[in-house]
Design a protein around this motif. Structure first.
Motif, PDB file in Angstrom:
ATOM      1  N   LEU A  20       0.819  -1.213   0.000  1.00  9.34           N
ATOM      2  CA  LEU A  20       0.000   0.000   0.000  1.00  9.34           C
ATOM      3  C   LEU A  20       0.848   1.257   0.000  1.00  9.34           C
ATOM      4  O   LEU A  20       0.429   2.299  -0.494  1.00  9.34           O
ATOM      5  CB  LEU A  20      -0.914   0.001   1.226  1.00  9.34           C
ATOM      6  N   SER A  21       2.064   1.181   0.559  1.00 14.50           N
ATOM      7  CA  SER A  21       2.870   2.382   0.684  1.00 14.50           C
ATOM      8  C   SER A  21       3.659   2.697  -0.570  1.00 14.50           C
ATOM      9  O   SER A  21       4.441   3.629  -0.591  1.00 14.50           O
ATOM     10  CB  SER A  21       3.848   2.209   1.851  1.00 14.50           C
ATOM     11  N   THR A  22       3.470   1.931  -1.661  1.00 12.01           N
ATOM     12  CA  THR A  22       4.292   2.130  -2.844  1.00 12.01           C
ATOM     13  C   THR A  22       3.500   2.530  -4.063  1.00 12.01           C
ATOM     14  O   THR A  22       3.949   2.328  -5.191  1.00 12.01           O
ATOM     15  CB  THR A  22       5.066   0.831  -3.170  1.00 12.01           C
ATOM     16  N   ILE A  23       2.316   3.092  -3.887  1.00  9.02           N
ATOM     17  CA  ILE A  23       1.534   3.533  -5.036  1.00  9.02           C
ATOM     18  C   ILE A  23       2.108   4.864  -5.507  1.00  9.02           C
ATOM     19  O   ILE A  23       1.724   5.932  -5.066  1.00  9.02           O
ATOM     20  CB  ILE A  23       0.047   3.674  -4.700  1.00  9.02           C
ATOM     21  N   SER A  24       3.068   4.795  -6.382  1.00 11.51           N
ATOM     22  CA  SER A  24       3.733   5.992  -6.882  1.00 11.51           C
ATOM     23  C   SER A  24       4.250   5.713  -8.270  1.00 11.51           C
ATOM     24  O   SER A  24       4.210   4.593  -8.758  1.00 11.51           O
ATOM     25  CB  SER A  24       4.888   6.380  -5.946  1.00 11.51           C
ATOM     26  N   GLY A  25       4.799   6.730  -8.928  1.00 16.72           N
ATOM     27  CA  GLY A  25       5.378   6.529 -10.253  1.00 16.72           C
ATOM     28  C   GLY A  25       6.613   5.672 -10.169  1.00 16.72           C
ATOM     29  O   GLY A  25       7.194   5.510  -9.112  1.00 16.72           O
ATOM     30  N   CYS A  26       7.044   5.107 -11.323  1.00 15.84           N
ATOM     31  CA  CYS A  26       8.224   4.276 -11.323  1.00 15.84           C
ATOM     32  C   CYS A  26       9.103   4.619 -12.501  1.00 15.84           C
ATOM     33  O   CYS A  26       8.683   5.242 -13.448  1.00 15.84           O
ATOM     34  CB  CYS A  26       7.846   2.796 -11.347  1.00 15.84           C
ATOM     35  N   ALA A 124      14.880   2.675  -3.021  1.00 11.83           N
ATOM     36  CA  ALA A 124      16.236   3.207  -2.893  1.00 11.83           C
ATOM     37  C   ALA A 124      16.279   4.057  -1.628  1.00 11.83           C
ATOM     38  O   ALA A 124      16.007   5.247  -1.646  1.00 11.83           O
ATOM     39  CB  ALA A 124      16.598   4.034  -4.122  1.00 11.83           C
ATOM     40  N   ASP A 125      16.578   3.428  -0.508  1.00 12.18           N
ATOM     41  CA  ASP A 125      16.619   4.101   0.787  1.00 12.18           C
ATOM     42  C   ASP A 125      17.794   3.507   1.545  1.00 12.18           C
ATOM     43  O   ASP A 125      17.833   2.294   1.767  1.00 12.18           O
ATOM     44  CB  ASP A 125      15.297   3.876   1.527  1.00 12.18           C
ATOM     45  N   PRO A 126      18.775   4.324   1.966  1.00 10.32           N
ATOM     46  CA  PRO A 126      19.959   3.777   2.632  1.00 10.32           C
ATOM     47  C   PRO A 126      19.656   3.036   3.927  1.00 10.32           C
ATOM     48  O   PRO A 126      20.459   2.227   4.386  1.00 10.32           O
ATOM     49  CB  PRO A 126      20.823   5.019   2.889  1.00 10.32           C
ATOM     50  N   LYS A 127      18.469   3.276   4.522  1.00  8.34           N
ATOM     51  CA  LYS A 127      18.120   2.616   5.771  1.00  8.34           C
ATOM     52  C   LYS A 127      17.156   1.452   5.568  1.00  8.34           C
ATOM     53  O   LYS A 127      16.704   0.843   6.525  1.00  8.34           O
ATOM     54  CB  LYS A 127      17.507   3.623   6.751  1.00  8.34           C
ATOM     55  N   VAL A 128      16.816   1.156   4.303  1.00  9.51           N
ATOM     56  CA  VAL A 128      15.861   0.084   4.009  1.00  9.51           C
ATOM     57  C   VAL A 128      16.374  -0.775   2.864  1.00  9.51           C
ATOM     58  O   VAL A 128      16.811  -0.263   1.837  1.00  9.51           O
ATOM     59  CB  VAL A 128      14.469   0.649   3.643  1.00  9.51           C
ATOM     60  N   THR A 129      16.323  -2.079   3.061  1.00 12.93           N
ATOM     61  CA  THR A 129      16.616  -3.036   1.993  1.00 12.93           C
ATOM     62  C   THR A 129      15.355  -3.847   1.729  1.00 12.93           C
ATOM     63  O   THR A 129      14.777  -4.419   2.659  1.00 12.93           O
ATOM     64  CB  THR A 129      17.759  -3.986   2.386  1.00 12.93           C
ATOM     65  N   LEU A 130      14.916  -3.866   0.481  1.00 15.86           N
ATOM     66  CA  LEU A 130      13.783  -4.703   0.091  1.00 15.86           C
ATOM     67  C   LEU A 130      14.109  -5.316  -1.261  1.00 15.86           C
ATOM     68  O   LEU A 130      14.203  -4.617  -2.267  1.00 15.86           O
ATOM     69  CB  LEU A 130      12.494  -3.892   0.004  1.00 15.86           C
ATOM     70  N   GLY A 209      14.815  -3.114   7.528  1.00 17.17           N
ATOM     71  CA  GLY A 209      14.621  -1.682   7.649  1.00 17.17           C
ATOM     72  C   GLY A 209      14.944  -1.191   9.040  1.00 17.17           C
ATOM     73  O   GLY A 209      14.537  -1.808  10.035  1.00 17.17           O
ATOM     74  N   SER A 210      15.691  -0.094   9.104  1.00 10.89           N
ATOM     75  CA  SER A 210      15.941   0.568  10.390  1.00 10.89           C
ATOM     76  C   SER A 210      14.822   1.561  10.648  1.00 10.89           C
ATOM     77  O   SER A 210      14.349   2.236   9.719  1.00 10.89           O
ATOM     78  CB  SER A 210      17.289   1.292  10.364  1.00 10.89           C
ATOM     79  N   TRP A 211      14.403   1.640  11.907  1.00 14.61           N
ATOM     80  CA  TRP A 211      13.391   2.622  12.244  1.00 14.61           C
ATOM     81  C   TRP A 211      13.868   4.010  11.839  1.00 14.61           C
ATOM     82  O   TRP A 211      15.065   4.298  11.858  1.00 14.61           O
ATOM     83  CB  TRP A 211      13.100   2.633  13.749  1.00 14.61           C
ATOM     84  N   GLN A 212      12.940   4.860  11.471  1.00  9.44           N
ATOM     85  CA  GLN A 212      13.305   6.245  11.155  1.00  9.44           C
ATOM     86  C   GLN A 212      14.051   6.868  12.331  1.00  9.44           C
ATOM     87  O   GLN A 212      15.043   7.568  12.156  1.00  9.44           O
ATOM     88  CB  GLN A 212      12.045   7.050  10.826  1.00  9.44           C
ATOM     89  N   THR A 213      13.568   6.586  13.520  1.00 14.22           N
ATOM     90  CA  THR A 213      14.290   6.917  14.749  1.00 14.22           C
ATOM     91  C   THR A 213      14.288   5.671  15.619  1.00 14.22           C
ATOM     92  O   THR A 213      13.219   5.180  16.006  1.00 14.22           O
ATOM     93  CB  THR A 213      13.628   8.087  15.506  1.00 14.22           C
ATOM     94  N   GLY A 260      13.271   4.194   7.756  1.00 10.79           N
ATOM     95  CA  GLY A 260      14.037   5.002   6.818  1.00 10.79           C
ATOM     96  C   GLY A 260      13.419   6.354   6.532  1.00 10.79           C
ATOM     97  O   GLY A 260      13.154   7.152   7.427  1.00 10.79           O
ATOM     98  N   ASP A 261      13.167   6.619   5.242  1.00 10.03           N
ATOM     99  CA  ASP A 261      12.626   7.914   4.846  1.00 10.03           C
ATOM    100  C   ASP A 261      11.114   7.990   4.995  1.00 10.03           C
ATOM    101  O   ASP A 261      10.501   8.991   4.627  1.00 10.03           O
ATOM    102  CB  ASP A 261      13.046   8.261   3.419  1.00 10.03           C
TER     103      ASP A 261
END
Length: 416
Positions: A20-26, A124-130, A209-213, A260-261
């Motif tokens: 659900l969190s990835t409904i965006s352009g690609c 592409a998030d340095p704090k998240v790998t998927l 994924g690392s927590w944002q904080t 992450g972000d």
């Protein structure tokens, strides 16, 4: 409220939230080795179908595994079934399409829809790998349809490998791929290869994924967790106070913890003291889910959540049959005629023999690590007879035009 109930809600909605969190352009992936164009938007119908399928699947599992830890990746299962769908026809295809909730989508856009969604999910998030990975492992004695291979290679970037299924090392080869693609969290998906197996389709999902904080480990304390049977159990409870997306109703309260972000989050739904998890789960469907998600608003919240780590596995044969895929498992009625090349001499019918699903998740102060593998086994009702000359035998050399036997003999020791 038991620790199992917290885990069931938090981990399921976390995986659903990935979609659900990835409904965006690609964008076009410059490293792609196929011709799929990834510069169009995600098809929201594909996302909606996956979400509906996920809730249907989860609720069907609940019927047999109530009051226990459950952790699934509905997207992993959906992708594995979608790859299998490329070889289905007739009633088998229709049942699989309906099960995946794809019946309102043009068949020509299903594969591209999955391709774009998979590419976009790998953030592409340095704090998240998927990472997502797909593979097909075929019996080298069978010739698989070139279009079937091409569709799964092009749209699912599936690695396609031909193996000698009679060689015991083939099991190790498949499980080595699983172990590698899940970062060692799921070592294997199959125990053996039977004489009727002709193909394995695998999907692997790995998330870290690392927590944002992050939570401060010095704030983690043992606290009593109230189990469903009324007893209490001390568990390590993490604590942090900050502004988080939050939603409150008289039935439950919910919080969104970003990684992450902030593109990916874990959603935790906690039923109120006057309710319970089973009551909440009865209202868990896509309509309510979307309404709840839309009502989150940021506010300062003191969050206390338990650290946990679990492994889960389930065979999905009966679950998927109940959801509408029964024909695909029927060794007499299944139609996977688009899967095998016409020059393969089949003496039986292809069908899905097993769908296995394994997952892993660990949640701690730093973040979350999770992995999932779905394996679909395709078998044939009867393979060509195996003729292995591994004992003393008689043989003859005959002229077939005249019927004359030129030589005959017995071999009791080939090396004598």
């Amino acid at each position: 409220m038991s620790i199992t109930t917290i885990i069931k809600i938090s981990v399921f909605v976390f995986v659903s939230g990935l979609i659900l969190s990835t409904i965006s352009g690609c964008k076009r992936d410059p490293d792609m080795s196929n011709d799929v164009l990834l510069d169009g938007p995600i098809d929201p119908n594909i996302v909606e179908a996956n979400t509906k399928f996920g809730f249907n699947l989860f609720n069907e599992i609940l019927k047999t595994e109530d009051n226990s830890n459950i952790f699934i990746s509905p997207f992993s299962i959906s992708v594995a079934v979608a790859m299998t769908l490329n070889g289905a026809a007739g009633d088998t295809e229709e049942g699989m399409v309906n099960t995946l909730q794809l019946h309102n989508i043009d068949t020509e856009v299903i594969n591209p829809g999955y391709a774009i969604l998979q590419q976009t999910l790998q953030v592409a998030d340095p704090k998240v790998t998927l990472t997502l990975a797909n593979s097909l492992w075929g019996n080298q004695e069978f010739s698989f349809d070139s279009e079937y291979r091409q569709r799964n290679s092009q749209f699912f970037e599936a690695e396609i490998t031909s193996l000698d299924f009679r060689d015991p090392s083939s099991v190790n080869s498949i499980n080595h791929w699983v172990n590698d693609k899940t970062n060692g969290n799921i070592p294997e998906i199959i125990d053996e290869i039977s004489s009727d197996d002709v193909l394995f389709l695998l999907n692997a999902v790995y998330f870290k994924g690392s927590w944002q904080t992050e939570f401060d480990p010095t704030n983690t304390r043992d606290a009593m967790f109230h189990l469903a049977d009324g007893s209490n159990k001390p568990v390590p409870m993490m604590f942090r106070e900050d502004k988080y997306p939050f939603f409150y109703s008289k039935e439950f309260q919910a919080v969104s913890l970003p990684y992450g972000d902030g593109r990916i989050s874990m959603y935790i739904f906690l039923p109120s003291n006057d309710s319970d998890l089973n009551t909440f789960l009865e209202s868990l469907n896509i309509e309510n889910w979307e309404e709840w998600i839309s009502q989150f608003s940021e506010r300062k919240v003191g969050v206390n959540i338990p650290k946990f780590k679990l492994e889960y596995k389930i065979e999905l044969n009966q679950i998927l049959k109940n959801l509408g895929m029964e024909t695909a498992f029927n060794h007499n009625q299944a139609d996977f005629s688009r899967m095998v090349s016409t020059d393969t001499a089949l003496t039986g019918n292809l069908y899905i023999s097993k769908v296995d699903h394994k997952t892993f998740v660990e949640v701690n102060e730093e973040g979350t690590e999770a992995a999932a593998v779905t394996g679909i086994g395709i078998s044939v009702t009867s393979l060509p007879p195996q003729f292995t000359v591994n004992r003393p035998f008689f043989f003859a050399i005959r002229d077939n035009e005249t019927g004359t036997i030129l030589f005959m003999g017995t071999v009791v020791d080939p090396l004598a």
